[in-house]
Design a protein around this motif. Structure first.
Motif, short mmCIF file in Angstrom:
data_model
loop_
_atom_site.label_atom_id
_atom_site.label_comp_id
_atom_site.label_asym_id
_atom_site.label_seq_id
_atom_site.Cartn_x
_atom_site.Cartn_y
_atom_site.Cartn_z
N THR A 1 0.48 -1.43 -0.11
CA THR A 1 0.57 0.03 -0.13
C THR A 1 0.95 1.01 -0.30
O THR A 1 1.24 1.76 1.51
CB THR A 1 -0.87 -0.19 1.39
OG1 THR A 1 -0.23 -0.18 2.43
CG2 THR A 1 -2.04 -1.51 1.43
N PRO A 2 2.27 1.75 -1.50
CA PRO A 2 2.26 2.61 -0.93
C PRO A 2 1.85 4.25 -0.88
O PRO A 2 3.02 4.14 -0.17
CB PRO A 2 3.14 2.08 -2.32
CG PRO A 2 2.04 1.55 -3.68
CD PRO A 2 1.60 0.85 -2.34
N TRP A 3 0.40 4.29 -1.21
CA TRP A 3 0.19 5.57 -0.59
C TRP A 3 0.32 5.88 0.45
O TRP A 3 -0.42 7.28 0.87
CB TRP A 3 -1.28 5.43 -1.95
CG TRP A 3 -2.47 4.54 -1.26
CD1 TRP A 3 -3.32 4.43 0.21
CD2 TRP A 3 -2.78 3.21 -1.67
NE1 TRP A 3 -4.07 3.54 0.03
CE2 TRP A 3 -3.67 2.56 -0.72
CE3 TRP A 3 -2.01 2.41 -2.78
CZ2 TRP A 3 -3.74 1.45 -1.32
CZ3 TRP A 3 -2.74 0.75 -3.09
CH2 TRP A 3 -3.33 0.33 -2.11
N THR B 1 -9.24 9.54 3.07
CA THR B 1 -8.45 9.49 4.18
C THR B 1 -8.02 9.46 5.48
O THR B 1 -7.18 8.89 5.97
CB THR B 1 -9.25 10.53 4.61
OG1 THR B 1 -10.62 11.08 4.98
CG2 THR B 1 -9.80 12.33 3.54
N SER B 2 -8.78 7.50 5.29
CA SER B 2 -8.03 6.35 6.12
C SER B 2 -7.34 6.33 5.62
O SER B 2 -6.61 4.94 5.87
CB SER B 2 -9.20 5.79 6.56
OG SER B 2 -9.82 5.41 4.92
N GLY B 3 -7.28 5.84 4.37
CA GLY B 3 -5.60 5.34 3.97
C GLY B 3 -5.60 4.07 2.83
O GLY B 3 -5.11 3.06 2.40
N GLU B 4 -7.19 3.93 2.91
CA GLU B 4 -8.25 2.43 2.70
C GLU B 4 -7.34 2.53 1.18
O GLU B 4 -6.87 1.28 1.15
CB GLU B 4 -9.24 2.04 3.25
CG GLU B 4 -9.48 1.96 4.23
CD GLU B 4 -8.68 1.27 4.85
OE1 GLU B 4 -9.11 -0.03 4.92
OE2 GLU B 4 -8.22 0.47 5.99
N LEU C 1 1.61 -3.92 -11.01
CA LEU C 1 1.82 -3.18 -11.73
C LEU C 1 2.99 -2.16 -12.14
O LEU C 1 3.27 -1.87 -13.38
CB LEU C 1 0.54 -3.67 -13.30
CG LEU C 1 -0.05 -4.64 -13.23
CD1 LEU C 1 -0.83 -4.29 -14.38
CD2 LEU C 1 1.13 -5.79 -13.80
N GLY C 2 2.61 -1.77 -10.72
CA GLY C 2 4.13 -0.78 -10.47
C GLY C 2 3.34 1.08 -11.26
O GLY C 2 3.53 2.35 -11.41
N VAL C 3 1.68 1.11 -11.04
CA VAL C 3 1.69 2.39 -11.74
C VAL C 3 1.77 3.10 -10.51
O VAL C 3 2.01 4.27 -10.61
CB VAL C 3 -0.38 2.18 -11.49
CG1 VAL C 3 -0.43 3.44 -11.52
CG2 VAL C 3 -0.60 1.23 -12.44
N PHE C 4 1.58 2.62 -9.20
CA PHE C 4 2.36 3.05 -8.11
C PHE C 4 3.86 3.82 -8.12
O PHE C 4 4.62 4.34 -6.80
CB PHE C 4 2.25 3.92 -6.68
CG PHE C 4 0.15 3.59 -7.04
CD1 PHE C 4 -0.46 4.88 -7.39
CD2 PHE C 4 -0.28 2.60 -6.78
CE1 PHE C 4 -1.86 5.37 -6.88
CE2 PHE C 4 -1.90 2.87 -6.80
CZ PHE C 4 -2.74 3.29 -7.15
N GLY C 5 4.72 3.52 -8.67
CA GLY C 5 6.11 3.90 -8.92
C GLY C 5 6.92 2.61 -8.24
O GLY C 5 8.33 2.91 -8.17
N GLU C 6 6.05 1.84 -7.91
CA GLU C 6 7.21 0.84 -6.99
C GLU C 6 6.32 -1.19 -7.66
O GLU C 6 4.59 -0.32 -8.00
CB GLU C 6 6.72 -0.01 -6.26
CG GLU C 6 6.11 0.19 -5.47
CD GLU C 6 6.03 0.07 -3.56
OE1 GLU C 6 5.83 -0.89 -2.91
OE2 GLU C 6 6.41 1.59 -2.48
#
Length: 325
Positions: free
Chosen positions: A45-47, A120-123, A318-323
């Motif tokens: 969960t990189p976000w 906002t909860s990070g889910e 698939l690496g959308v968020f940079g990893e």
């Protein structure tokens, strides 16, 4: 990877002349009774390293029309997540909801409040949501397609007008893997249709009680054949379930489909099963979310956090968020 047990097998039709990859039996997913393609998802969960706070905002943009004649305009509703205005370097995945405006979703399940809370909860990662209204004076039921008679061209409008507008105005992640189509009922057809017509533009689709055959014959789909001119050849060429095998393998490998329906319903349940079988046969990653709530806002209210989380898990994989997860 999400899920480690619970094999599901399917009877797989074989189409003459179409290469058939080795099917991957589905395994248990993150929700009770759910099934997913093994190794398709990530648990990372990189976000969560940068969870936004504050309020979201949403508004309506006036858009050109997509039908013959000089009269009329179309609407596009835009949801921008918390943090969009303050974090000016961040780029966002985009959900394209079709064919309803945001009023349907806010009235049916208070969508904006639900999504904002999940972000906002990070889910969920922060995301942009675009609601594209598909209601023309030529064909009220557009099926999000180009009409056989050439008088209405919603599919072309999505490709040539909506996506360039969104990517030009907003800080989007400009890759197919970060674009998801979503819809309910005929919107489920729309979501699958846009994905299977344009895998070069969309990576995922979420379908709530959808169907996957153009001009489907049922009590729930009366009149959907009109936009296809009641032309059997054109209907076949437009059907998402028939298009899967025509998509190049490299693009199929990147696709992901989430279906939610009541498997016991004669129409939507049967459609979910048939599409799942074809997804498996053609090697497209998928998730199945069975719900006894069926064709209802209650089902969407219950399952949309799971569906959106599954898409995010696929995007991380698939690496959308940079990893790569």
């Amino acid at each position: 990877d999400i899920g480690v047990t619970g094999v599901q097998t399917c009877a797989l039709p074989i189409s003459a002349g179409v290469p058939t990859p080795m099917p991957k039996p589905l395994i248990d997913g993150p929700a009770p009774g759910s099934k997913v393609t093994p190794h398709a998802l990530s648990t990372a969960t990189p976000w969560k390293a940068n969870v936004p706070s504050g309020k979201a905002r949403w508004y309506t943009e006036e858009m050109p029309h997509y039908w013959e004649g000089d009269t009329g305009r179309n609407a596009m509703d835009v949801y921008l997540p918390p943090g969009y205005d303050s974090d000016t370097l961040r780029r966002y995945p985009v959900i394209y909801e079709v064919p309803y405006n945001s009023n349907m979703w806010t009235g049916g399940m208070d969508f904006f409040s639900v999504l904002t809370s999940l972000i906002t909860s990070g889910e969920l990662p922060p995301m942009i949501v675009i609601f594209v209204w598909a209601d023309s004076p030529m064909y009220r039921d557009t099926e999000c397609s180009n009409s056989y008679d050439g008088k209405m061209w919603f599919e072309k409008y999505m490709v040539e007008t909506v996506i360039p507008r969104v990517d030009g105005e907003y800080r989007t992640i400009r890759t197919p893997l970060a674009r998801t189509t979503m819809g309910a009922s005929k919107g489920g057809y729309c979501a699958a249709s846009l994905l299977t017509h344009h895998p070069e533009l969309f990576g995922s689709a979420i379908s709530f009680s959808g169907y996957y055959t153009a001009a489907a014959k049922s009590a729930q789909t009366a009149g959907t054949d009109l936009v296809f001119g009641q032309n059997l050849a054109y209907e076949k060429s437009q059907s998402p379930i028939r298009r899967l095998a025509t998509i190049p393998a490299a693009e199929r490998d990147m696709m992901f489909v989430v279906q939610c329906a009541n498997p016991d319903e004669d129409f939507y349940g049967a459609e979910m099963k048939a599409f799942s079988d074809e997804l498996m046969r053609t090697g497209v990653a998928q998730a199945l979310l069975p719900s006894k709530l069926g064709h209802s806002w209650d089902a969407q209210r219950q399952m949309i956090p799971v569906a959106l989380r599954l898409v995010a898990a696929r995007q991380v994989r698939l690496g959308v968020f940079g990893e790569v997860g």
